[in-house]
Scaffold this active site. Structure first.
Site, PDB file in Angstrom:
ATOM      1  CD  GLU A   1     -26.495 -55.055  -1.291  1.00 55.29           C
ATOM      2  OE1 GLU A   1     -26.081 -56.228  -1.097  1.00 55.29           O
ATOM      3  OE2 GLU A   1     -27.130 -54.721  -2.308  1.00 55.29           O
TER       4      GLU A   1
ATOM      5  CD  GLN B   1     -34.676 -55.101  -5.892  1.00 52.96           C
ATOM      6  OE1 GLN B   1     -34.530 -53.889  -5.991  1.00 52.96           O
ATOM      7  NE2 GLN B   1     -33.726 -55.970  -6.193  1.00 52.96           N
TER       8      GLN B   1
ATOM      9  CG  MET C   1     -13.411 -70.693  18.578  1.00 53.77           C
ATOM     10  SD  MET C   1     -12.018 -70.849  19.721  1.00 53.77           S
ATOM     11  CE  MET C   1     -11.455 -69.131  19.813  1.00 53.77           C
TER      12      MET C   1
END
Lengths: 580, 169
Positions: free
Chosen positions: A52, A115, A484
Site C-alpha cells: 500500500e 483489521q 549518506m
C-alpha cells in the site's frame, strides 16, 4: 459506470469518475471489498500495487508529473497504516492526493474488530484533512470536498475513511439516492489566493533598490504552475535564481541567471549568494532547515520578501520584511506588471554579478576523476544518464547520496521533470513515484535514480510496473552502503562505521530485476555505461534495471554540516584552499 | 489582529468550530504537535447547533500568538478565530470546591464567601462545598483564601470569554 448509483459503493466510484479520475492505485481487502465490485464497470483504470505504501507514492508521482490529484484506494487496518508514510510524505511536500480507505462497519467501530484501526486518528497529523463518512448519502459530497481541499490553497493529501456497511449493497446502510448536484459544506475552508497589491508594490520597490538580490524559489512555484511567469520576472529584472530541492526545473538550469540548488548540499554559488544577499525574495519556499543551515547565521544582511499561499509559513521560521499571502503565480504576475509599469530601477549590480561569476568559476560542482581499478564514479553515471536521455525525461529519485547527486548533476530545463521526497526524506520513494509518473505521462521517458538501500524498500513495485505495463527505467547507484549515513559517520563520527554496510553480493540485482520481469543489467566498467543506458533507452516493453557498481567512498560535496551556518560550507578537497 | 502586549503571558482565543466528531481532537492534536501550550480549554455548542465554541487560553511564551492563530485557521473545521486581548475581554470561570469546615470556622468561611459573591452548595459534618463564578483572577484569589482552611477537592471549568462591549473593560 452508466447506470444511476443506488448504493454507497456505486456512488463512490461515480463520484471519483465525476472528479475526472482516470487512474486509481490500490490494493483490495476485506473492508473495501464492496467498492471493488462497481469498479469493474467503471472507466477508471485500477493499478494493482504490491504494497500500500507503493500506492501512495505512485499517486504522488502521478500528481507531481501531471498536476492532477493522485488517488489511492486501500482497505482498513494494516493497509491504512501501510499508506501512512506516503500520506506524511505528501503532506510535507504539499502533494495533492486523495486516499480512500476501507473501515470496519459502523457498528463495529471501537470494538477492536478484525483489521480495525483508528485511521482518521492516526492520519490526522499527516493529512491536510480527513473524513470518516458515516452515511452513504454523504459519500458524493465528501468526495467532492476531499478533491477540493486536496487541490486548492496549499495542496496536500486528504483521506476519506469509509465503513464497509455503507458501501455494501447487501447492507441496508448502503442505500442512498444519487443526485448529480451536490453542494460542498465547508464553512471553515476559504483558501485565499488573491495577493495584496500594496504588498506587491512594496516588494517591487525593494527589488528595484536591491544591489544583491536573490530569488529563492521553492516547490510552491511549481504547485502554482508559475514557471512561465517566473521566467518573465527573472528576464525582466535580471535577478539571479536559486531553485530548492522541491523546485528543481521551475527555472531552467541552463539559464545564465540560474544558480542551481541551495542548501545543505547546494552548490557553492547558490549557498553563498543567499548568504551574501541584501534581499531574498522567497517564492513558495519555507526556509527549511536544510536550506538555511543554522538559522541565526542565515543570510545576515538580507531583507526578506516572503510570498506563500500558506499564511502560516509567513513568519514561521523568519520574520519577513514583507509578507504576502497568496498564490505564487498571481504574485509573480503582479510583480511583472509592476515592473512593466514602473521600470526595474537602476540599482548597480555589476559588482554582485562579477562576484557571482567568480564563485561559479572557482567553485563548480567537482569530483575526483575515475582511476583504474576503481568502481564507478556515481556522479559520472548521473552525468552520462543526463546526457544520453531526452531533454524532457522525468527523473524520480529516492533519498540519500544518489538523490543529491541527481539533483546536482542533472540539468533540469523543464518544470515537472524532477520528482523526489524532499520534506520527509522517504527512502524507497523513487520506484513507485516513477511508476506513478509514467502512468500519468506514458509518452515520456521516466528514469528512477535509486540507491541500493532505497531499492530494497520498494523494489517489489517493479512487479507492478511489469504486470501493469509501465516501462520505467531504474539507474541503481549501488555502493553496497547506506551511503549518506556512511558519509556522516566518516565525516562526523571519526570514520566509525556503524550498521551502514549492506552487502556486496546479495541481492543479485540483475537476477532480481529479471525475476520481476524487467531487463536487468550490471555495469562495473566506465566504458560500459553509455552502452547500457542506450540499450535501456531503447527498451519500451518492460522496465529496466541497471545495477551501476559505484565507489562507496564517494561523498556528496559541498556540504553544510548539521548545526553549522552556511558560511561553513565544506567544499570538495580540490577546492578547499581557494579564496572564497 | 491585535498584537499581544508583552505583560500578558496568556491570551484568550475564542474559536468557532464545526460541531462534528473529532474536532476537539484536531485542535488538541495541533497544539500538541506544534508545541503550543494550552493553559485552559472550555468547549460547548453555541446557540447554533452546527457550531461549537472553544475558549482556549494560550501560553504565548510557548509560541508566537500569530503562529498559533494561523495554524488553527488551517484546520478545515475551524470557522472563525477571535483573539481577545486580556484588557478587552469579559472572562468568567466557575469553581466548585470542597473545603474543610469545622463548625467553629464556618462563620469565617461564609464571610469570605459572601464577600466574594459565592454560594454554599452543600454542608457536611466537617466540610462545605462552595461555588464561585467570576473572572479568573478573582477565582485565583478566592482559592488562595481557602487554602488555609484545607481544600479537600477542587474543580475549575477553565475560562469562557466574549469580547467586551463598547468601551467596557
Amino acid at each position: 459506470m452508466t447506470t444511476t448509483p443506488k448504493d454507497g459503493g456505486q456512488a463512490l466510484i461515480r463520484a471519483l469518475e465525476n472528479e475526472g479520475v482516470d487512474l486509481l492505485f490500490g490494493l483490495p481487502g476485506g473492508a473495501i471489498l464492496p467498492v471493488y465490485d462497481p469498479l469493474i464497470d467503471s472507466s477508471i483504470r485500477h493499478v494493482l500495487v504490491r504494497h500500500e505504501q507503493g500506492a501512495g507514492h505512485m499517486a504522488s508521482g502521478y500528481a507531481h508529473a501531471t498536476g492532477r490529484p493522485g488517488v489511492a484506494m486501500v482497505t482498513s487496518g494494516p493497509a491504512a497504516t501501510n499508506i501512512v508514510t506516503a500520506l506524511c510524505d505528501a503532506h510535507l511536500d504539499s502533494v495533492p492526493l486523495v486516499c480512500i480507505t476501507g473501515q470496519v462497519p459502523l457498528g463495529a467501530i471501537g470494538t477492536d474488530a478484525f483489521q480495525e484501526c483508528d485511521t482518521t486518528g492516526i492520519t490526522m497529523s499527516v493529512t491536510k484533512h480527513n473524513f470518516l463518512v458515516t452515511d452513504a448519502q454523504d459519500i458524493p459530497r465528501t468526495i467532492k470536498e476531499a478533491f477540493h481541499i486536496a487541490t486548492t490553497g496549499r495542496p496536500g493529501p486528504v483521506l476519506v475513511d469509509i465503513p464497509k456497511d455503507i458501501v455494501d449493497p447487501n447492507n441496508p446502510h448502503s442505500a442512498m439516492e444519487w443526485t448529480d448536484d451536490v453542494e460542498m459544506d465547508l464553512p471553515g475552508y476559504h483558501p485565499n489566493i488573491e495577493v495584496d497589491p500594496a504588498g506587491i508594490a512594496a516588494a517591487a520597490d525593494l527589488m528595484r533598490a536591491a544591489e544583491r538580490p536573490v530569488l529563492y524559489v521553492g516547490g510552491g512555484i511549481l504547485k502554482a504552475r508559475a514557471a512561465e511567469a517566473l521566467r518573465q520576472l527573472v528576464e525582466m529584472t535580471g535577478i539571479h535564481v536559486v531553485t530548492t530541492l522541491m523546485a528543481r526545473g521551475a527555472f531552467p538550469d541552463s539559464h545564465e541567471l540560474c544558480l542551481g540548488m541551495p542548501g545543505m548540499h547546494g552548490n557553492f554559488t547558490a549557498v553563498t549568494a543567499m548568504q551574501e544577499a541584501d534581499l531574498l525574495i522567497a517564492l513558495g519556499a519555507r526556509f527549511d532547515d536544510r536550506v538555511t543551515g543554522r538559522i541565526d547565521g542565515f543570510a545576515p544582511d538580507a531583507r526578506i520578501i516572503h510570498i506563500d499561499i500558506d499564511g502560516a509559513e509567513l513568519g514561521k521560521v523568519l520574520r519577513p520584511d514583507i509578507a504576502i499571502q497568496g498564490d505564487c503565480r498571481l504574485a509573480v504576475e503582479a510583480l511583472v506588471a509592476d515592473f512593466s509599469a514602473n521600470g526595474t530601477g537602476d540599482a548597480d549590480r555589476s559588482a554582485w554579478r562579477s562576484r557571482i561569476s567568480g564563485w561559479q568559476e572557482r567553485f563548480p560542482l567537482a569530483y575526483e576523476p575515475w582511476g583504474p581499478g576503481q568502481a564507478l564514479k556515481p556522479q559520472y553515471v548521473i552525468e552520462r544518464l543526463r546526457d544520453l536521455t531526452p531533454d524532457d525525461t522525468i527523473v524520480a529519485s529516492g533519498v540519500g547520496q544518489h538523490q543529491m547527486w541527481a539533483s546536482q548533476y542533472w540539468n533540469f530545463d523543464h518544470p515537472y521533470t524532477w520528482i523526489n521526497s524532499g520534506g520527509l526524506g522517504t527512502m524507497g520513494y523513487a520506484i513507485p513515484a516513477a511508476i506513478g509518473a509514467k502512468a500519468g505521462m506514458p509518452d515520456r521517458m521516466v528514469w528512477a535514480v535509486d540507491g541500493d538501500g532505497c531499492f530494497q524498500m520498494t523494489a517489489q513495485e517493479l512487479v507492478t510496473a511489469t504486470v501493469e505495463g509501465f516501462p520505467i527505467k531504474v539507474a541503481l547507484i549501488n555502493n553496497s552502503y547506506l551511503g549518506m549515513v556512511r558519509q556522516w559517520q566518516e565525516m562526523f563520527y571519526d570514520e566509525r562505521f556503524s550498521e551502514v554496510f549492506l552487502s556486496k553480493d546479495v541481492p543479485d540485482y540483475k537476477l532480481w530485476a529479471q525475476s520481476m520481469g524487467c531487463e536487468g543489467m550490471r555495469v562495473d566498467d566506465p566504458d560500459e555505461i553509455d552502452a547500457a543506458i542506450t540499450k535501456a533507452n531503447e527498451i519500451d516493453d518492460r522496465p529496466v534495471v541497471i545495477d551501476f557498481r559505484v565507489m562507496a567512498e564517494e561523498k556528496v560535496y559541498p556540504m553544510v554540516p548539521a548545526g553549522a551556518t552556511n558560511w561553513d560550507l565544506v567544499v570538495p578537497p580540490s577546492q578547499a584552499d581557494l579564496p572564497r | 489582529m491585535n498584537v499581544a502586549a508583552p505583560e500578558y503571558r496568556y491570551h484568550t482565543l475564542v474559536v468557532t468550530v464545526e460541531n462534528k466528531a473529532g474536532v476537539l481532537a484536531r485542535v488538541a492534536g495541533l497544539f500538541a504537535r506544534r508545541g503550543f501550550n494550552i493553559e485552559s480549554l472550555a468547549v460547548a455548542p453555541t446557540d447554533d447547533d452546527l457550531f461549537s465554541r472553544l475558549t482556549i487560553v494560550v501560553d504565548i511564551e510557548s509560541a508566537p500568538l500569530d503562529q498559533v492563530v494561523k495554524q488553527l485557521d488551517k484546520l478545515v473545521n475551524v470557522v472563525e478565530i477571535r483573539e481577545l486581548h486580556p484588557g478587552y475581554a469579559v472572562e468568567r470561570e466557575l469553581m466548585i470546591v470542597t473545603v474543610e469546615a469545622e463548625p467553629h470556622r464556618r462563620d469565617e468561611l461564609v464571610e469570605h464567601l459572601d464577600r466574594a459573591g459565592g454560594k454554599v452548595l452543600s454542608v457536611g459534618t466537617d466540610s462545605m462545598m462552595l461555588s464561585l463564578v467570576g473572572p479568573p483572577k478573582r477565582i485565583d484569589e478566592f482559592e488562595n483564601l481557602l487554602r488555609p482552611f484545607g481544600i479537600v477537592e477542587l474543580q475549575r471549568t477553565g475560562r469562557v470569554a466574549l469580547a467586551a462591549l463598547d468601551g467596557e473593560h
